[in-house]
Design an enzyme around this catalytic site. Sequence first.
Site, PDB file in Angstrom:
ATOM      1  N   GLU A 277     -10.854   1.256   7.655  1.00  0.00           N
ATOM      2  CA  GLU A 277     -10.263  -0.047   7.953  1.00  0.00           C
ATOM      3  C   GLU A 277      -9.649  -0.076   9.349  1.00  0.00           C
ATOM      4  OE1 GLU A 277      -8.969  -2.404   4.012  1.00  0.00           O
ATOM      5  OE2 GLU A 277      -7.256  -1.771   5.182  1.00  0.00           O
ATOM      6  N   HIS A 298     -24.037  21.073  -4.550  1.00  0.00           N
ATOM      7  CA  HIS A 298     -25.211  21.047  -5.423  1.00  0.00           C
ATOM      8  C   HIS A 298     -25.720  19.630  -5.642  1.00  0.00           C
ATOM      9  CE1 HIS A 298     -24.902  25.342  -6.440  1.00  0.00           C
ATOM     10  NE2 HIS A 298     -23.677  25.126  -5.999  1.00  0.00           N
ATOM     11  N   LYS A 412     -13.073 -12.495   0.533  1.00  0.00           N
ATOM     12  CA  LYS A 412     -12.042 -13.236  -0.209  1.00  0.00           C
ATOM     13  C   LYS A 412     -12.301 -14.737  -0.115  1.00  0.00           C
ATOM     14  CE  LYS A 412      -8.268  -9.968   0.539  1.00  0.00           C
ATOM     15  NZ  LYS A 412      -6.993  -9.788   1.222  1.00  0.00           N
TER      16      LYS A 412
HETATM   17  O1  PA5 Z   1      -4.392  -1.726   4.295  1.00  0.00           O
HETATM   18  C1  PA5 Z   1      -4.302  -2.877   3.901  1.00  0.00           C
HETATM   19  O2  PA5 Z   1      -3.602  -3.711   4.483  1.00  0.00           O
HETATM   20  C2  PA5 Z   1      -5.034  -3.331   2.663  1.00  0.00           C
HETATM   21  O3  PA5 Z   1      -5.741  -2.318   2.052  1.00  0.00           O
HETATM   22  C3  PA5 Z   1      -4.052  -3.854   1.635  1.00  0.00           C
HETATM   23  O4  PA5 Z   1      -3.172  -2.813   1.278  1.00  0.00           O
HETATM   24  C4  PA5 Z   1      -4.777  -4.372   0.395  1.00  0.00           C
HETATM   25  O5  PA5 Z   1      -5.696  -5.353   0.769  1.00  0.00           O
HETATM   26  C5  PA5 Z   1      -3.795  -4.954  -0.596  1.00  0.00           C
HETATM   27  O6  PA5 Z   1      -3.043  -5.975  -0.026  1.00  0.00           O
HETATM   28  P1  PA5 Z   1      -1.704  -6.462  -0.663  1.00  0.00           P
HETATM   29  O7  PA5 Z   1      -0.745  -5.322  -0.663  1.00  0.00           O
HETATM   30  O8  PA5 Z   1      -1.240  -7.585   0.198  1.00  0.00           O
HETATM   31  O9  PA5 Z   1      -2.025  -6.918  -2.058  1.00  0.00           O
END
Ligand code: PA5
Length: 423
Positions: A277, A298, A412
Site C-alpha cells: 500500500e 515444497h 469501494k
Molecule cells: O492502511 C490503511 O489505511 C488501511 O489498510 C486501513 O487500515 C483499512 O482500510 C481500514 O480502514 P479503517 O480503519 O478506516 O476502517
Amino acid sequence: MVKVDLSGAAGFFTAAGPDYELAAIAHKTLADKSGLGNDFTGWVELPQRVKDTELERIVAAAEKIRARSRALVVIGIGGSYLGARGAIELLRPMPGRDDPRVFFVGNTLSSDAVCDTIDALGDMDFDVNVISKSGTTLEPAVAFRIFRELLQKKYGKDADGHIFATTDAHKGVLNGLARQHGWESFVVPDDVGGRFSVLSAVGLLPMAVAGIDVRRVTDAAISEMKALDLRSPENPAWQYAAARQLLYGKGYSIELLACYEPSFRFMAEWWKQLYGESEGKDGKGIFPASVEFNADLHSMGQYIQSGPRTLMESVVRFTASRRELVFPSEDGNADGLNYLAGRKLSDISLVAADAVREAHVTGGVPNMVIEVPRRDEEGFAALVCFFEMACAISGYMSRVNPFNQPGVEEYKKNMFRMLGKPE
Ligand code: PA5
C-alpha cells in the site's frame, strides 16, 4: 536493532552499490516532515506518545477483559487488524490456559466465516474491540452490527460495557456511536495511517488481551525508533531500503518475504500491506509476496529456483530459538536418520536455511537476511520499527507518497453503488 546481511544480494548490485546518498535524503525528508504525506508521519513518535497517554489504560482494559471473558472478538480490516494478528500469532501461537481466545472478524463478508466464528464463540463470555479509523469501512461495520447484536442478546443492558472502540479521536460514525453509548474508547491518531498503527491501541489492546507484555513492546519500540534515526549506511533500514530499490531498478520487481518460523505468517501479511500500500502507486512499486519455509520449499521452491528471474528474497531469521529440541538417536537406524542424532533441531533448520540461500543465490535470486535476536516482545518491536522506517525511506527513494492509498477507494465506490448505498 535488527541486522541486515546483504552478502547474498551483493553479487547482483551495480558497481556503485546501494544509493546511500539517496537514502540519506529520504531519511532527512521523513525526519524533517517535509515530504509527501508528511501529515501521516506520526508513527515515528508513536511509541513514546502512547506511553505518555494511553498505555496504562490499554493495559487496564486488557486486564478487565482477561479477567471476565474467554474470548475477544477483534473487528477490523487492513491496518486495523493485520498488525495485532501478526503479533499474536508470532508471540502467542498457542494461547496459554488463561489466555482468552482472540477472534478476528470484519475482514471478510463471508457469511460462512462469520457464522463459524459465532459457532466457535458458543456460550463463552466475550468482549468486542471494534477498530476503524474512519468508522465507515463496510466490512468491519457489517461485522460490528452482527456482533453487537450478539452482545445485546447475551448481556442485555450491560452490552455496552463489553464494547471497546478504537477510532478517530474527534470524528467519524464510530466515534459518534462510542460517545453516545459510553463505550470505552482508544485513539487512532490523526497523523498515523492504518498500516503504521500497530504500536497504538489498534495493535496493543488485542495484543495485551492475548497475554503479550505491551509495556515491553512499547519500551523496546521507543529505543528502536531512536536507534533507527542513525544517519549512516550502518543503519539497517537504509541498507534494506537502498538494496531493494537498487534491485528493483535492475528488474527484480517481486520481493518474497520468507521466514522459517510458521508463526511469522501473519507478520508477513502485515508486511505485505505495509509495503504494497505504501509503494504500489504511480505505476511503480515492488510487488510484495511471502513464503513460509520449509513448507513452501515444497510448493513454491521450484518457481523460486528456476522461474522468471524477477524475484528477490528477504529472509527474516530469529537468531535464537525459544525452545530447544535435540534430535533423538534410534537403535537400528531403520529410518537412516542417525546422522542427525544429538543435533539440535534449530541447528538442523539453520543448515537447511543456509542450503536454501546458497541454492537460490546460485539460481539468480538476490538474497537479503534480516536478523532478529529473539521471537519475543523486543524482537517484535525491532521488526516493526525497522520495517516501518525502511518502508518510508524506500518509498521516498522511489519518489512516491508512502502514506496514502488512493487506489483502495476504487472498489469501494463500485461496491457502494452496486449495493445501493444512499448518497
Ligand atoms: O492502511 C490503511 O489505511 C488501511 O489498510 C486501513 O487500515 C483499512 O482500510 C481500514 O480502514 P479503517 O480503519 O478506516 O476502517
